[in-house]
Design a protein around this motif. Sequence first.
Motif, PDB file in Angstrom:
ATOM      1  N   THR A   4     -21.026  18.101  17.241  1.00  0.00           N
ATOM      2  CA  THR A   4     -21.103  16.705  16.795  1.00  0.00           C
ATOM      3  C   THR A   4     -21.683  15.806  17.885  1.00  0.00           C
ATOM      4  N   GLU A   5     -21.312  16.082  19.145  1.00  0.00           N
ATOM      5  CA  GLU A   5     -21.852  15.299  20.254  1.00  0.00           C
ATOM      6  C   GLU A   5     -23.343  15.537  20.398  1.00  0.00           C
ATOM      7  N   ALA A   6     -23.770  16.802  20.284  1.00  0.00           N
ATOM      8  CA  ALA A   6     -25.190  17.131  20.389  1.00  0.00           C
ATOM      9  C   ALA A   6     -25.985  16.464  19.278  1.00  0.00           C
ATOM     10  N   THR A   7     -25.420  16.432  18.060  1.00  0.00           N
ATOM     11  CA  THR A   7     -26.108  15.784  16.930  1.00  0.00           C
ATOM     12  C   THR A   7     -26.259  14.295  17.179  1.00  0.00           C
ATOM     13  N   ALA A   8     -25.202  13.659  17.699  1.00  0.00           N
ATOM     14  CA  ALA A   8     -25.260  12.223  17.983  1.00  0.00           C
ATOM     15  C   ALA A   8     -26.276  11.918  19.079  1.00  0.00           C
ATOM     16  N   LEU A   9     -26.316  12.759  20.109  1.00  0.00           N
ATOM     17  CA  LEU A   9     -27.268  12.549  21.195  1.00  0.00           C
ATOM     18  C   LEU A   9     -28.705  12.759  20.720  1.00  0.00           C
ATOM     19  N   THR A  10     -28.916  13.760  19.855  1.00  0.00           N
ATOM     20  CA  THR A  10     -30.255  13.995  19.313  1.00  0.00           C
ATOM     21  C   THR A  10     -30.721  12.798  18.498  1.00  0.00           C
ATOM     22  N   LEU A  69     -30.434  26.371  41.213  1.00  0.00           N
ATOM     23  CA  LEU A  69     -29.504  25.243  41.179  1.00  0.00           C
ATOM     24  C   LEU A  69     -29.829  24.285  40.046  1.00  0.00           C
ATOM     25  N   ILE A  70     -31.103  24.056  39.799  1.00  0.00           N
ATOM     26  CA  ILE A  70     -31.497  23.103  38.760  1.00  0.00           C
ATOM     27  C   ILE A  70     -31.178  23.627  37.367  1.00  0.00           C
ATOM     28  N   PHE A  71     -31.571  24.869  37.101  1.00  0.00           N
ATOM     29  CA  PHE A  71     -31.368  25.421  35.767  1.00  0.00           C
ATOM     30  C   PHE A  71     -30.017  26.115  35.682  1.00  0.00           C
ATOM     31  N   ASN A  72     -28.967  25.298  35.816  1.00  0.00           N
ATOM     32  CA  ASN A  72     -27.614  25.822  35.677  1.00  0.00           C
ATOM     33  C   ASN A  72     -27.259  25.918  34.186  1.00  0.00           C
ATOM     34  N   ASP A  73     -26.072  26.417  33.906  1.00  0.00           N
ATOM     35  CA  ASP A  73     -25.685  26.628  32.511  1.00  0.00           C
ATOM     36  C   ASP A  73     -25.630  25.317  31.733  1.00  0.00           C
ATOM     37  N   LYS A  74     -25.212  24.239  32.395  1.00  0.00           N
ATOM     38  CA  LYS A  74     -25.115  22.954  31.704  1.00  0.00           C
ATOM     39  C   LYS A  74     -26.483  22.457  31.258  1.00  0.00           C
ATOM     40  N   LEU A  75     -27.468  22.517  32.158  1.00  0.00           N
ATOM     41  CA  LEU A  75     -28.795  22.022  31.788  1.00  0.00           C
ATOM     42  C   LEU A  75     -29.413  22.899  30.703  1.00  0.00           C
ATOM     43  N   LYS A  76     -29.263  24.207  30.820  1.00  0.00           N
ATOM     44  CA  LYS A  76     -29.801  25.101  29.792  1.00  0.00           C
ATOM     45  C   LYS A  76     -29.166  24.809  28.431  1.00  0.00           C
ATOM     46  N   ALA A  77     -27.860  24.541  28.420  1.00  0.00           N
ATOM     47  CA  ALA A  77     -27.177  24.239  27.162  1.00  0.00           C
ATOM     48  C   ALA A  77     -27.668  22.928  26.572  1.00  0.00           C
ATOM     49  N   ILE A  78     -27.892  21.929  27.426  1.00  0.00           N
ATOM     50  CA  ILE A  78     -28.404  20.643  26.941  1.00  0.00           C
ATOM     51  C   ILE A  78     -29.756  20.833  26.261  1.00  0.00           C
ATOM     52  N   ILE A  79     -30.642  21.569  26.909  1.00  0.00           N
ATOM     53  CA  ILE A  79     -31.973  21.791  26.337  1.00  0.00           C
ATOM     54  C   ILE A  79     -31.867  22.543  25.016  1.00  0.00           C
ATOM     55  N   SER A  80     -31.067  23.596  24.990  1.00  0.00           N
ATOM     56  CA  SER A  80     -30.932  24.413  23.787  1.00  0.00           C
ATOM     57  C   SER A  80     -30.336  23.623  22.630  1.00  0.00           C
ATOM     58  N   GLN A  81     -29.294  22.834  22.909  1.00  0.00           N
ATOM     59  CA  GLN A  81     -28.603  22.116  21.845  1.00  0.00           C
ATOM     60  C   GLN A  81     -29.379  20.909  21.335  1.00  0.00           C
ATOM     61  N   LEU A  82     -30.168  20.286  22.212  1.00  0.00           N
ATOM     62  CA  LEU A  82     -30.934  19.104  21.786  1.00  0.00           C
ATOM     63  C   LEU A  82     -32.276  19.477  21.170  1.00  0.00           C
ATOM     64  N   PHE A  83     -32.896  20.562  21.655  1.00  0.00           N
ATOM     65  CA  PHE A  83     -34.281  20.852  21.265  1.00  0.00           C
ATOM     66  C   PHE A  83     -34.484  22.245  20.664  1.00  0.00           C
ATOM     67  N   GLY A  84     -33.518  23.133  20.816  1.00  0.00           N
ATOM     68  CA  GLY A  84     -33.698  24.487  20.324  1.00  0.00           C
ATOM     69  C   GLY A  84     -34.431  25.346  21.341  1.00  0.00           C
ATOM     70  N   GLU A  85     -34.926  26.469  20.875  1.00  0.00           N
ATOM     71  CA  GLU A  85     -35.586  27.412  21.769  1.00  0.00           C
ATOM     72  C   GLU A  85     -37.101  27.197  21.770  1.00  0.00           C
TER      73      GLU A  85
END
Length: 245
Positions: A4-10, A69-85
Amino acid sequence: MVKTEATALTTQLNNQGFIIINDVYTYGHVEALLNIIDNTPPNKDTFRKTADLFAIRQFFKAVPKALPLIFNDKLKAIISQLFGEGYFVTKAIYFDKPPQSNWFVAYHQDLTISVDRKAEIAGFSAWTVKQNQFAVQPPLAILQNNFTIRIHLDDTDEHNGALKVVKGSNLKGIYRPDAIDWAAESEEICQVNKGGVMVMSPLLLHASNRSTNSEPRRVIHIEFSNSELPPPINWAEKYNYHENH
């Protein structure tokens, strides 16, 4: 990030052209990144250092130790959840706006992409070359699918050059700054905490003021796309962050 948070942010990103997500990196991760940058010899032609600015273009090529350091799990998840693969890095720059900096950036959109050569291709225009780097304005559809992530290595507000944006300007195609109708538009200053990120459309009109305090503003600016370019041109800095471990 829950669905739900990812949908709202998108939705917010699509409508306003940007979102801010804090706490993507711990202070310890930020200090480790800065230590890597500070210990990289500035002897490449992609480094630019003056009293008002320190910048590293082709950042991942110049500072490869920063990648894990930059491409940690959090950033990868943000990209995946907001934009897909299917997205990959197309450009990365490190900006250091030091405390004594007295320059500002006027309102603009990020309308060009970095490619490896110049070629006559329909829909690609406004070619430039700087430090052996070719840039071109691609068709609007490519820009509409692209996005930028700005990683903030300092607390950033209106006093040390935080971005100012025209909310929703990403929905208006090519929007010339001299055509901004301030009676109808809304400006917002994007305050981002150290370790936070700002995700934005390249079509979002944005600017930044001079620094007015003694605080630095250090940012890693990363552009992403899922578009393949027509032959014979290629992305100049293409990097598949999925392969990073």
